[in-house]
Design a protein around this motif. Structure first.
Motif, short mmCIF file in Angstrom:
data_model
loop_
_atom_site.label_atom_id
_atom_site.label_comp_id
_atom_site.label_asym_id
_atom_site.label_seq_id
_atom_site.Cartn_x
_atom_site.Cartn_y
_atom_site.Cartn_z
N UNK B 375 14.68 -5.19 4.61
CA UNK B 375 13.43 -4.08 5.81
C UNK B 375 13.57 -3.31 5.85
N UNK B 376 14.45 -2.25 5.36
CA UNK B 376 13.98 -0.29 5.65
C UNK B 376 14.34 0.08 3.67
N UNK B 377 13.60 -0.68 2.96
CA UNK B 377 13.37 -0.84 1.32
C UNK B 377 11.94 -0.14 1.67
N UNK B 378 11.66 1.35 0.83
CA UNK B 378 10.12 1.97 1.17
C UNK B 378 9.31 0.90 0.48
N UNK B 379 9.83 0.45 -0.91
CA UNK B 379 8.48 -0.38 -1.06
C UNK B 379 8.22 -0.99 -1.02
N UNK B 380 8.72 -1.63 0.29
CA UNK B 380 8.04 -3.01 0.89
C UNK B 380 7.57 -2.10 2.34
N UNK B 381 8.11 -0.82 2.75
CA UNK B 381 7.86 -0.41 3.89
C UNK B 381 6.12 0.26 3.70
N UNK B 382 5.73 0.96 2.16
CA UNK B 382 4.67 1.20 2.04
C UNK B 382 3.77 0.16 2.04
N UNK B 383 4.32 -1.06 1.75
CA UNK B 383 2.98 -2.09 1.19
C UNK B 383 2.36 -3.10 2.80
N UNK B 384 3.56 -2.72 2.97
CA UNK B 384 3.33 -3.87 4.76
C UNK B 384 3.03 -2.88 4.95
N UNK B 385 3.57 -1.55 5.47
CA UNK B 385 2.77 -1.18 7.45
C UNK B 385 2.16 -0.86 7.03
N UNK B 386 0.97 -1.23 8.39
CA UNK B 386 -0.56 -0.63 8.61
C UNK B 386 -1.42 -1.62 7.67
N UNK B 387 -0.92 -2.47 6.87
CA UNK B 387 -2.17 -3.43 5.88
C UNK B 387 -2.51 -4.25 6.60
#
Lengths: 209, 576
Positions: B375-387
């Motif tokens: 949930x707070x993984x940076x890779x995941x958030x970069x790829x999930x947020x705003x896409x």
């Protein structure tokens, strides 16, 4: 000594049971043994059976215990095609293409009744068994088969590979050179197994839509 | 001599009638009260009515749910041979409505396309064109959707033989016109056509995505489906009501139990029977476990697409544990076929409650682990947020329901807005997120799993230790086996149900429940006989897949892969 309970049939030179420095066997046996224990499956998962296939490769059942570990999604890198799920007529050319792209030697497992015979989908858009399209080595029944059943199917395939048995390509030859436009209906197939459906061909003057 | 007055209309129908009287449509629309208000209209007035229903301040039917064609060839006494049956929902007034467009032309049934009023109509209309041959005038892309391109005829018409197949080769596959030239010069650069699928590890099942790539960006895309169209609706017309249950399991096979519950609820409402509380609770508990399983697979597979393999094993272990419970109840792991019309196939095992409780213990640890990992993984958030962003307005216009709609900030959950079974007696929250991106959908699903556990915990607290699970109406439910062997009357009931099927009174019904993907509805038409005359599921992931090509336009191909995973496309439900 080698692999899973079924040792490579060898004879050791040292009579009397002592450790041997070499072993003798037939080349085919050696190759069959190697092939059967290093299968690279390509999961062609379309439907419910695909979910059960996930179970088989997940940690609980862990297919990799049996030398079928390296699941590959490219047909160029696979030698075992596991068709898991219903194949419909729209997908049939794709399946054939994938099969043709796989390098020899290659084997096919049909997982589940839909892939094996169309299952309870005796319907206008469902291929009545993938052996209409590709030759099948092992059929695994069940809707979907339990993980144990699929594993048994893989063991059976390993046995076949070791013994050098080949599957018979009968129905699928029709797909490669078919020139009919309508498949026979199940009822017509029961009545005249080989002949194309009478009166079921594309009506004259009707273009492909 | 007395005049027979038409029966009084319900409040909802009366409201629509009063508003219609004041509009130019007065006298052109017939309103009746079936299970829900039903409007009948001819094609020439359909678009005016559609605009009225969407825009009138008392109506506001903004959510286009479903379009079902009906062929009345073997249904005497109907006005026209073909009807297009549209189901709509009003988020503001929280009610459903049915509109029937009656097409007098039996040779080539024609009606105007509603795509400008509700963009969600797009694929539903293509499907009706494919399966019934309805000509939607003004539809921009009226091609076959489910059947392959070499198909002749329209499969769901009553005069089409269920088993008639047509030969299909690769040459017959029709590509969109804009995709035919693979490389097109655009200024100094050239754009390329990229074909992903039908069989591709990123497509989760069998979906064909054709994209026009401008470098890494997707300039235009089109999705082709139908690679799993296995004729659920035609098959249900050739079977009896109870025989349809195994087919429903294979709609959304990831949460098979929920489909069965949705279907048998429809038939039970048509029969007007109630089932005992214990039976209802078993259905609820197993449905909620199925929802957890569904979300587990969806999140796990979505993360695998982005390279996070560990979570998949964690979440799949939950599934294996829940499989254990289902197997103990009915003997099957995945496609359970556990429900029956009027109850369940058999009672649950004696250790049902302790088994459920131990699952309640084990599932949260796996969910927590996954949350900690990603949930707070940076890779995941970069790829999930705003896409993969779907705004609130888009979500409603595209007819989305379920986690997709709730992740765009609309709190529409059937379990809350129209509580069925015992959901109104439990204390739980509807999970929503405002952003509408992939991350919001992930968060909504994680929270829904927790809420499902909460529901199960409360259901177990009120679970009766013993008692019947089935209705005792022997016209519907099979009598106990020992009674069948010793009692003539029971034997007759048994014989009638098995050989002829349940007698469902003539009529039609739309029942809807909350599936794992959203509103799962079943529109059933009974015309006497032991089986359905017409059965149309409202597949919740169908509108989601229809708008996929619009969501990904302008984004990169890697975002498209992440987005496709978060839509939770289940081929069996999408294409039936």
């Amino acid at each position: 000594m080698f692999g899973r309970g079924k040792d490579l049939p060898v004879s050791t030179a040292a009579a009397g049971g002592g450790p041997a420095d070499f072993l003798t066997t037939k080349l085919e046996t050696m190759i069959g043994w190697a092939r059967s224990n290093s299968l690279w499956p390509l999961p062609f998962a379309t439907a419910c059976c695909g979910i059960e296939f996930m179970s088989v490769v997940s940690s609980h059942y862990d297919l990799s215990r049996f030398g079928a570990e390296v699941v590959r999604f490219s047909p160029r890198q696979a030698d075992l095609l596991i068709v898991a799920g219903t194949v419909v007529d729209k997908l049939a050319p794709t399946l054939r293409k994938i099969y043709d792209q796989m390098p020899e030697p290659k084997w096919v497992i049909s997982m589940g009744v839909c892939a094996s015979s169309g299952g309870f989908y005796r319907a206008y858009h469902v291929t009545q068994g993938i052996d209409e399209i590709v030759p099948v080595d092992v059929y695994v029944p069940g809707c979907p088969p339990t993980p144990e059943e699929l594993m048994y199917g893989i063991f059976e395939l390993q046995r076949k590979i070791q013994a050098g048995e080949k599957s018979r390509d009968t129905r699928s030859a029709r797909f490669a050179q078919a020139n009919t436009s309508a498949w026979p209906t199940p009822q017509q197939e029961r009545e005249e197994p080989a002949a194309p459906a009478a009166g079921a061909s594309r009506p004259a003057g009707v273009e492909r839509p | 001599m007395s005049t027979v007055l038409p029966p009084a209309l319900s409040t909802a129908s009366e409201k629509i009638r009063a508003r219609l009287e004041q509009s130019p449509l007065a006298g052109k629309v017939e309103i009746r009260d079936l299970d829900i208000p039903t409007l009948e209209v001819f094609p020439e007035n359909w678009i005016d009515l559609a605009r009225f229903l969407r825009d009138d301040f008392q109506c506001r039917y903004d959510l286009y749910l479903d379009l079902a064609g009906v062929d009345n060839l073997r249904r005497p006494g109907r006005k026209t041979r073909f009807e297009a049956v549209v189901h709509l929902h009003s988020l503001e007034n929280n009610d459903h409505i049915r509109v029937k467009v009656l097409m007098p032309d039996a040779e080539s049934p024609t009606l105007p396309s509603a795509i400008e009023v509700w963009p969600a109509a797009n694929w539903f209309e293509r499907e009706a064109f494919d399966l019934f041959g309805f000509q939607f005038t003004g539809h921009p892309n009226l091609r076959r959707l489910l059947c392959h391109d070499a198909f002749v005829g329209h499969a769901l018409r009553k005069d089409y033989s269920p088993g008639q197949r047509w030969f299909f080769t690769e040459e017959d596959l029709r590509w969109p016109d804009w995709a035919k030239d693979t490389n097109v010069r655009a200024g100094h650069f050239e754009t390329q056509t990229l074909s992903i699928g039908p069989s591709h590890p990123a497509t989760h099942g069998i979906v064909h995505l054709i994209a026009r790539m401008d470098g890494e960006r997707i300039a235009r895309a089109e999705t082709q489906i139908g690679y799993m169209h296995r004729c659920f609706e035609k098959m249900s017309e050739t079977h009896t009501w109870n025989q349809v249950i195994p087919y429903t399991d294979r709609l959304n096979y990831v949460s098979a139990m929920i489909n069965g519950v949705g279907y048998v609820r429809t038939v039970e409402k048509m029969l007007g029977i109630e089932i005992p509380k214990r039976g209802v609770l078993i259905r609820t508990i197993l449905s909620e476990f199925s929802r957890i399983m569904d979300h587990c697979v969806n999140i796990g597979a979505n993360l695998v697409d982005m390279g996070a393999l560990t979570n998949f094993w964690y979440l799949f272990q939950n599934r294996e544990n829940i499989y254990g419970l289902l197997e103990a109840c009915c003997g099957a792991r995945l496609t359970v076929s556990y429900v029956r019309i009027g109850g369940l196939a058999i009672d649950v095992p004696s250790d049902f409650v302790p088994r459920c409780r131990s699952l309640l213990e084990s599932i949260p640890t796996f969910i927590d682990d996954v949350e900690k990992l990603v949930t707070n993984n940076r890779i995941l958030r970069n790829r999930f947020e705003g896409t993969g962003v779907v705004t609130r307005e888009q979500a409603i216009a595209w007819g989305l329901t379920g986690p997709m709609l709730r992740a765009s900030g609309v709190a529409y959950d059937v379990r809350r807005s129209r509580p069925y079974d015992l959901y109104d007696q439990f204390d739980w929250d509807v999970a929503i997120a405002p952003d509408g991106d992939n991350f919001a959908r992930y968060l909504v699903r994680i929270e829904e799993m927790r809420q499902s556990l909460k529901i199960i915990r409360q259901a177990l607290d009120v679970f009766p230790q013993s008692g019947p699970v089935n209705s005792d109406d022997w016209h519907v439910v099979l009598p106990p086996k020992d009674a069948v062997y010793h009692d003539m009357e029971s034997l007759i009931y048994h014989f009638k149900i098995v050989m002829e099927g349940i007698r469902v009174p003539k009529g039609e019904r739309y029942e809807w429940i909350e599936g794992a993907n959203g509103e799962l509805g079943f529109y059933a038409v009974a015309e006497g006989g032991g089986g359905p005359y017409r059965l149309k599921p409202r597949p919740p992931c169908f509108p989601a897949m229809a708008c996929f090509e619009k969501i990904i336009e302008g984004g990169s191909i890697s975002d498209a892969v992440a987005t496709l995973g978060s839509l939770n496309i289940i081929a069996g439900e999408l294409e039936r």
